[in-house]
Design an enzyme around this catalytic site. Structure first.
Site, mmCIF file in Angstrom:
data_model
loop_
_atom_site.group_PDB
_atom_site.id
_atom_site.type_symbol
_atom_site.label_atom_id
_atom_site.label_comp_id
_atom_site.label_asym_id
_atom_site.label_seq_id
_atom_site.Cartn_x
_atom_site.Cartn_y
_atom_site.Cartn_z
ATOM 1 N N HIS A 97 -11.902 4.574 1.230
ATOM 2 C CA HIS A 97 -11.684 6.015 1.314
ATOM 3 C C HIS A 97 -12.297 6.616 2.579
ATOM 4 O O HIS A 97 -12.566 7.809 2.640
ATOM 5 C CB HIS A 97 -12.284 6.718 0.097
ATOM 6 C CG HIS A 97 -11.599 6.393 -1.184
ATOM 7 N ND1 HIS A 97 -11.935 5.284 -1.939
ATOM 8 C CD2 HIS A 97 -10.596 7.010 -1.846
ATOM 9 C CE1 HIS A 97 -11.162 5.250 -3.017
ATOM 10 N NE2 HIS A 97 -10.345 6.281 -2.978
ATOM 11 N N ASP B 128 -11.621 8.792 -10.435
ATOM 12 C CA ASP B 128 -10.611 7.969 -11.088
ATOM 13 C C ASP B 128 -11.026 7.624 -12.512
ATOM 14 O O ASP B 128 -10.231 7.731 -13.458
ATOM 15 C CB ASP B 128 -10.383 6.676 -10.305
ATOM 16 C CG ASP B 128 -9.607 6.881 -9.015
ATOM 17 O OD1 ASP B 128 -9.309 8.044 -8.675
ATOM 18 O OD2 ASP B 128 -9.296 5.885 -8.343
ATOM 19 N N LYS C 133 -9.686 1.879 -10.503
ATOM 20 C CA LYS C 133 -10.668 1.483 -9.496
ATOM 21 C C LYS C 133 -11.961 2.252 -9.750
ATOM 22 O O LYS C 133 -11.935 3.412 -10.154
ATOM 23 C CB LYS C 133 -10.144 1.769 -8.083
ATOM 24 C CG LYS C 133 -8.851 1.026 -7.767
ATOM 25 C CD LYS C 133 -8.453 1.143 -6.301
ATOM 26 C CE LYS C 133 -8.274 2.582 -5.826
ATOM 27 N NZ LYS C 133 -7.237 3.309 -6.591
ATOM 28 N N GLY D 146 -6.034 7.911 -5.272
ATOM 29 C CA GLY D 146 -5.706 8.715 -4.110
ATOM 30 C C GLY D 146 -4.682 8.039 -3.221
ATOM 31 O O GLY D 146 -4.641 6.821 -3.111
ATOM 32 N N SER D 147 -3.837 8.845 -2.583
ATOM 33 C CA SER D 147 -2.887 8.310 -1.610
ATOM 34 C C SER D 147 -3.625 7.931 -0.324
ATOM 35 O O SER D 147 -4.815 8.182 -0.174
ATOM 36 C CB SER D 147 -1.797 9.338 -1.326
ATOM 37 O OG SER D 147 -1.044 9.609 -2.495
ATOM 38 N N GLY D 148 -2.895 7.316 0.604
ATOM 39 C CA GLY D 148 -3.512 6.851 1.835
ATOM 40 C C GLY D 148 -3.809 5.373 1.849
ATOM 41 O O GLY D 148 -4.277 4.832 2.851
ATOM 42 N N HIS D 149 -3.531 4.689 0.708
ATOM 43 C CA HIS D 149 -3.800 3.250 0.588
ATOM 44 C C HIS D 149 -2.509 2.445 0.501
ATOM 45 O O HIS D 149 -2.527 1.292 0.072
ATOM 46 C CB HIS D 149 -4.647 2.974 -0.649
ATOM 47 C CG HIS D 149 -5.888 3.783 -0.742
ATOM 48 N ND1 HIS D 149 -6.824 3.802 0.270
ATOM 49 C CD2 HIS D 149 -6.331 4.637 -1.699
ATOM 50 C CE1 HIS D 149 -7.818 4.626 -0.091
ATOM 51 N NE2 HIS D 149 -7.528 5.142 -1.257
#
Length: 333
Positions: free
Chosen positions: A219, A110, A105, A54-57
């Site tokens: 997350h 995932d 991860k 996921g994006s945001g990291h």
């Protein structure tokens, strides 16, 4: 919610366009499905190390695409796993006869989606292996995982396996090295504030001004315990204790210490915490031989930090020191 965005639905796509514009010498971005690919991929005769989530990291994972690290990264929506077709596209764009290693991860989506993509690629004759990183010592299970979560150790794993692929190691060797790193790395995280996912528009959890969340994931999921705000000395001591006693790390061990900002913590506080961690490890006879300090695996604008320890040997140290040229990590080139 105050963010520098246009539309929550287009945040990731617009961010990827900016990444490509800023680092066209290192990587390229392909659309539909969205993948970030090393600009010279596929590189003949070399294992393709691929990761994503996921994006945001950011800068994880797209910021680590380039020489000496990832061949490709697969971004999902914010805090959402990428789809199998996107992972498969990344494999096809980067993988030749040397094969590919997928770094995953340990989050349920995932794991399932990367596994499906690997099976699809294998059906087309590509040699694709997967490893799952689960370095978070805070939990055995969480809402997001079956088993421990994959967190800060992911950055170190991507660097070391990417360096091995760059020097021409076989897929068997790169996979074995990845499993070695996974067995020797541990992490813990804390939050002072919760992140706000753009499409949600409100913090992921409530945290009072005088509270700290101990054992958070990346997350926006809450931690394992909510405690009162305390001094940096006390907080870092508890984090070091949690990590050191889990492996366990012992007197005489040589380690890499990674002190990570979750996105909103200023460097003045991060370096303060890092200094405390170095002192506490030295008191235990644990030798910090390599360091990384900064926002390298974040949770949007969360104020907080994580500590990661990797037990080193000569080979891991050599691979960590090897040249790398990506948007987020660059040395030796």
């Amino acid at each position: 919610m105050k963010k520098i965005i246009n539309d929550p639905k287009t945040v990731v796509a617009e961010s990827l366009r900016g990444l490509a514009a800023a680092h066209a010498d290192v990587l390229r971005v392909e659309d539909d499905p969205a993948i970030v690919v090393r600009v010279d991929a596929p590189v003949a005769g070399k294992v393709a190390v691929i990761s994503g989530g996921g994006s945001g990291h950011e800068p994880l994972h797209g910021g680590f695409v380039g020489q000496g690290m990832l061949a490709a990264a697969v971004p999902g929506a914010v805090f959402t796993s990428p789809t199998p077709d996107a992972v498969e596209a990344a494999v096809k764009a980067t993988t030749g006869d040397a094969g590919a290693l997928l770094i995953v991860k340990n989050y349920t989506g995932d794991v399932l989606n990367f596994e499906t993509a690997g099976e699809l690629a294998a059906a087309e004759g590509l040699d694709v292996r997967s490893v799952v990183i689960d370095d978070d010592v805070a939990v055995k299970d969480s809402t997001y995982t079956a088993g421990r979560r994959g967190v800060g150790g992911t950055v170190l794993l991507e660097k070391i396996t990417g360096a091995a692929a760059e020097r021409g190691d076989t897929l068997d060797a790169v996979e074995a090295l990845a499993r070695k790193v996974i067995g020797q790395v541990r992490s813990i995280g804390v939050a002072l504030t919760a992140p706000t996912v753009p499409h949600a528009g409100e913090p992921s959890f409530d945290l009072a001004d005088d509270e700290i969340e101990f054992g958070i994931g990346i997350h926006g999921e809450p931690g394992i315990e909510r405690t009162a705000v305390t001094t940096a000395d006390e907080l870092v001591a508890r984090m070091v204790e949690a990590v050191v006693t889990d492996l366990p790390f012992a007197e005489g061990d040589k380690v890499l210490l990674f002190t990570n900002s979750m996105g909103g913590t200023p460097l003045v506080e991060l370096y303060l915490a890092h200094g405390i961690a170095e002192r506490l490890l030295a008191e235990r006879g644990i030798v910090v031989e390599r360091r990384l300090v900064g926002p390298y695996i974040t949770s949007l604008e969360m104020q907080g930090m994580s500590l990661t320890l990797l037990k080193l040997d000569d080979e891991l140290t050599e691979l960590w020191d090897a040249p790398v040229n990506t948007p987020a990590l660059r040395w030796g080139v």
